[in-house]
Scaffold this motif. Structure first.
Motif, PDB file in Angstrom:
ATOM      1  N   GLN A   1       0.850  -1.186   0.000  1.00 27.04           N
ATOM      2  CA  GLN A   1       0.000   0.000   0.000  1.00 27.04           C
ATOM      3  C   GLN A   1       0.881   1.230   0.000  1.00 27.04           C
ATOM      4  O   GLN A   1       2.081   1.129  -0.229  1.00 27.04           O
ATOM      5  N   THR A   2       0.289   2.389   0.196  1.00 23.94           N
ATOM      6  CA  THR A   2       1.022   3.638   0.008  1.00 23.94           C
ATOM      7  C   THR A   2       2.253   3.724   0.904  1.00 23.94           C
ATOM      8  O   THR A   2       3.329   4.134   0.455  1.00 23.94           O
ATOM      9  N   LEU A   3       2.125   3.346   2.164  1.00 21.29           N
ATOM     10  CA  LEU A   3       3.253   3.440   3.079  1.00 21.29           C
ATOM     11  C   LEU A   3       4.382   2.507   2.658  1.00 21.29           C
ATOM     12  O   LEU A   3       5.560   2.879   2.690  1.00 21.29           O
ATOM     13  N   ALA A   4       4.030   1.278   2.250  1.00 19.10           N
ATOM     14  CA  ALA A   4       5.055   0.343   1.790  1.00 19.10           C
ATOM     15  C   ALA A   4       5.717   0.860   0.519  1.00 19.10           C
ATOM     16  O   ALA A   4       6.945   0.748   0.350  1.00 19.10           O
ATOM     17  N   ALA A   5       4.923   1.425  -0.402  1.00 15.35           N
ATOM     18  CA  ALA A   5       5.486   1.981  -1.630  1.00 15.35           C
ATOM     19  C   ALA A   5       6.429   3.133  -1.314  1.00 15.35           C
ATOM     20  O   ALA A   5       7.494   3.282  -1.943  1.00 15.35           O
ATOM     21  N   THR A   6       6.063   3.953  -0.318  1.00 16.04           N
ATOM     22  CA  THR A   6       6.933   5.053   0.096  1.00 16.04           C
ATOM     23  C   THR A   6       8.275   4.526   0.598  1.00 16.04           C
ATOM     24  O   THR A   6       9.337   5.042   0.240  1.00 16.04           O
ATOM     25  N   SER A   7       8.221   3.493   1.424  1.00 17.18           N
ATOM     26  CA  SER A   7       9.454   2.920   1.973  1.00 17.18           C
ATOM     27  C   SER A   7      10.322   2.317   0.872  1.00 17.18           C
ATOM     28  O   SER A   7      11.553   2.425   0.911  1.00 17.18           O
TER      29      SER A   7
END
Length: 798
Positions: A618-624
């Motif tokens: 999700q967005t947080l994982a993609a950010t990381s």
């Protein structure tokens, strides 16, 4: 529940009952309830949150009271449960960040402790305080981070939960990595030229590390700015903020750090070393590093460190690695295996968000969140169909009815199934208004199954008006329709042009909504939910009106529809940008491509590791993962840059590069890990998964690639490079020697002493005016002479 299948409608057991408490809208309740008429909407909202917490405390007491309520479990899921979880996660990070920073500071200071002794009390005293370099360097990095935070705030960016939890570790980690590289170069220069002018020590140190720091910093900035092209506001704010922080870290490394190093070097200045010639010293430094492998184990002018010193162990390992073909092949196989293995797991990574990860482990609220999603929402879940601003309800009724019917007829709707609602609960609010007694007497006037536009608002306000009798139209008819309008459809909660308490015909409806009950049998996986969001979005889009789905499921999943496309787009742009920046700073196109490929390699490996740690994409994982591209540059760009500027054979260049950069890479990885290792003890599964596990994988994969995979590729496929440094140094020295007068033979000197300066009483070579001035093997400035003499012995002594 059913134990004979959904076709058998006999209820044989009940697992749980659900009781729902409906709450008033703050903006409306302060208008009509006299007890709170003096409160503001925000004040009522805050008081309501406090009441929800007090209710939770009372229910927890009931749940724990096994005497009065044996074998009864009472759980609680307030409407602000998930918001509270995010707030508690952020609050819990404060302590973790503080402890992590302290541990990182301790490690930085300890890494700079020197055990070297100089047989000089003053130098030994100063060396005992060498840890202060790490301390002040850490403070400067922290000051740069704080300055970046201030600029981010001035630019108008709010610190969302992702930024609060991820930025502190990213900001300090990248800054400390640069600090380690600079300190490592500084120690090498000081060991070789201690006593020289501070400005020259700083210049040599920045020549060693400045280019690598600049390359990695600019690559990181470019990667983060490329990530901001993903059209999610929270992700854009994070990416731009991260780029700003990296720029401040670079400015700190280029300005404050040299001041600190110069100040420390000034304490060691000696008169004998004031004449250090910068250009020749830099050439000699390169020459010695290129010949370091050949001289290892032999008696040299510099005292060699014991084998058990970490830097010496690393140097010896890579000296052996550079010449061992089996070891390079084995390391290459490890790198390829890790990359292929984790890349193959990417298709099986789950997509979405697991709300239960947000719960604090073992808390009463966590039980409520788990129960509501596992027992209730797994069977029954409704989302809103919003008929948004801009719809003309007088003429667009047919559009609303057709869109609602298309949604109900989709396979994602529970209507018509064993789990679906029936009767008025299954109908749109327009239909309930049409069917209310005496409310719409002109319904289907034009044979279009709608209320005429000239009668619509009169009928709507009559239908939703709270009264017993249907006044003024039919005083003898009970206003049953208003019960459905208020309690079932919530018509008085909708926004109106003149407010909800105005029932005049010119009071236009601005926005309304209905519920769509979802078929949870069709929504077993996150991929099913994503397909549902896409299908229902297509249905509402075909209406041509401002109609859309709204609810927690859609808020969380709609962002994933195009996230993967934008993610890989940002990855591709990041590769190109890293490649161009590396080229701009003098890296060859092959090595620039190597840096960009390895940066993405870490990203791919982290992506695949999500499957192993049960982390949803999700967005947080993609950010990381996008963040990992920038961090990976820190791991691989330094060794590649060192290899680029090294000279000699392939093996010599590899040994030089790794001897220079392996220790800073290891120190940076360890300091980064110490900074976030305390996240492993978090009470929140969300923190453990999306921060500790992902950060750990970034460090592990970055270290493996930088210290194993990359050296194997350079050692197997790298090219040799002409040793122009040695030739240019010899030319300079011969030219200098040719400009010198003939040396008279002195009495009492042997042939050896005529070409080698005598040692002084303190063990250093003397600075005799009759010879080429050399102190501790260092080339010194020489005044030009009129006469010339060729002396190869001076070249040999150099």
């Amino acid at each position: 529940g059913y134990n004979k299948g959904v076709s058998d409608r006999n209820l044989t057991y009940v697992k749980s009952f659900t009781m729902t408490l409906f709450q008033d809208i703050p903006q409306e309740v302060i208008k009509f309830r006299k007890s709170v008429e003096n409160m503001t909407a925000d004040g009522f909202r805050d008081a309501n949150k406090a009441w929800l917490k007090a209710l939770e405390d009372e229910l927890e007491k009931v749940d724990s009271n096994s005497d009065d309520f044996p074998d009864v479990e009472v759980v609680y899921f307030p409407s602000n449960a998930l918001d509270r979880m995010y707030e508690e996660v952020a609050a819990a990070q404060t302590t973790t960040i503080t402890v992590g920073y302290c541990v990182m500071l301790a490690f930085v200071c300890l890494s700079q402790v020197s055990f070297q002794r100089h047989n000089n009390r003053r130098l030994d005293f100063l060396a005992s305080f060498s840890f202060m370099l790490g301390f002040f360097g850490f403070i400067f990095v922290l000051a740069g981070n704080l300055g970046a935070y201030g600029l981010i705030a001035l630019a108008g960016y709010s610190f969302n939960s992702t930024m609060v939890q991820a930025l502190p570790f990213l900001a300090l980690g990248l800054g400390v990595d640069d600090l380690f590289l600079l300190l490592h170069a500084y120690k090498g220069v000081m060991n070789r030229f201690r006593g020289a002018q501070a400005s020259k020590i700083v210049a040599l140190s920045m020549m060693e590390a400045g280019s690598s720091i600049t390359i990695t910093s600019f690559c990181n900035v470019a990667v983060f700015f490329a990530s901001s092209m993903i059209p999610f506001q929270a992700l854009q704010a994070f990416s731009i903020s991260a780029a700003t922080i990296v720029l401040f870290n670079w400015l700190t490394a280029m300005t404050l750090m040299p001041i600190m190093l110069g100040t420390w070097a000034s304490f060691f200045q000696t008169d004998e070393m004031k004449g250090l010639q910068l250009a020749l010293a830099a050439s000699q430094l390169e020459e010695e590093k290129s010949c370091k492998k050949l001289n290892r184990g032999k008696e040299t002018e510099q005292k060699q460190a014991p084998w058990w010193v970490p830097s010496e162990m690393v140097a010896r390992f890579y000296d052996y690695f550079a010449t061992s073909l089996p070891l390079k092949l084995f390391s290459f196989a490890i790198g390829i295996g890790v990359l292929v293995g984790f890349a193959s797991l990417i298709p099986s990574v789950d997509i979405g968000t697991k709300e239960t990860d947000l719960a604090r482990q073992g808390s009463y609220l966590a039980r409520g969140i788990n129960r509501i999603y596992e027992d209730i929402y797994s069977q029954h879940l409704s989302e809103y169909v919003v008929f948004g601003v801009g719809i003309d309800y007088k003429s667009d009724q047919r559009v609303i009815l057709d869109t609602h019917k298309a949604l109900k007829d989709s396979k994602w709707s529970a209507y018509g199934t064993a789990f679906g609602k029936g009767g008025v609960s299954a109908k749109t609010w327009l239909t309930n208004m049409y069917e209310s007694d005496m409310v719409c007497p002109h319904y289907n006037f034009y044979n279009d199954s709608t209320d005429p536009s000239w009668a619509f608002y009169e009928d709507l306000h009559l239908w939703r008006k709270p009264q017993v009798w249907l006044n003024p139209r039919s005083p003898n008819t009970l206003a049953f329709g208003s019960l459905f309008a208020i309690l079932l459809d919530g018509a008085n909660r909708w926004p109106y042009k003149k407010g909800g308490d105005n029932y005049d015909d010119d009071n236009e409806l601005l926005l309304s909504w209905d519920e769509l009950e979802l078929n949870m049998r069709e929504l077993q996986t996150t991929q099913d939910k994503v397909r549902m969001v896409r299908d229902l979005k297509n249905i509402t889009s075909r209406s041509g009106a401002n109609i859309y789905m709204y609810g927690w499921t859609f808020i969380q999943l709609e962002q994933l529809l195009d996230l993967d496309f934008y993610f890989w787009q940002a990855v591709a742009v990041s590769m190109v940008v890293v490649f161009i920046i590396a080229l701009a700073f003098g890296i060859s196109w092959l090595n620039a491509g190597l840096i960009s490929c390895f940066a993405v390699t870490v990203c791919v490996e982290v992506y695949g590791s999500l499957k192993i740690f049960d982390i949803s994409y999700q967005t947080l994982a993609a950010t990381s993962m996008l963040m990992s591209i920038g961090i990976a540059v820190e791991f691989v760009a330094h060794p590649v840059a060192a290899y680029e500027f090294a000279v000699g054979s392939r093996a010599e260049r590899l040994a030089q590069a790794m001897n220079r950069t392996a220790v800073p890479v290891i120190e940076g990885a360890i300091s980064s890990f110490l900074g976030f290792c305390f996240l492993a003890a978090s009470e929140f599964e969300f923190v453990h998964k999306y921060f500790f596990d992902i950060f750990l994988m970034i460090c592990v994969f970055g270290t493996i690639n930088a210290l194993i995979f990359l050296p194997a590729i350079l050692g197997l496929f790298g090219a040799s490079k002409a040793d122009s440094v040695r030739a240019s140094l010899a030319d300079v020295v011969i030219t200098s020697a040719n400009a010198m007068p003939p040396q008279p033979e002195r009495q009492g000197k042997s042939e050896t002493s005529a070409t080698t300066p005598p040692a002084s009483s303190n063990g250093e070579l003397s600075n005799n005016s009759d010879d080429v001035p050399i102190v501790q093997g260092t080339v010194m400035e020489q005044k030009p002479q009129n006469e010339q003499q060729t002396s190869s012995s001076h070249v040999e002594s150099i």
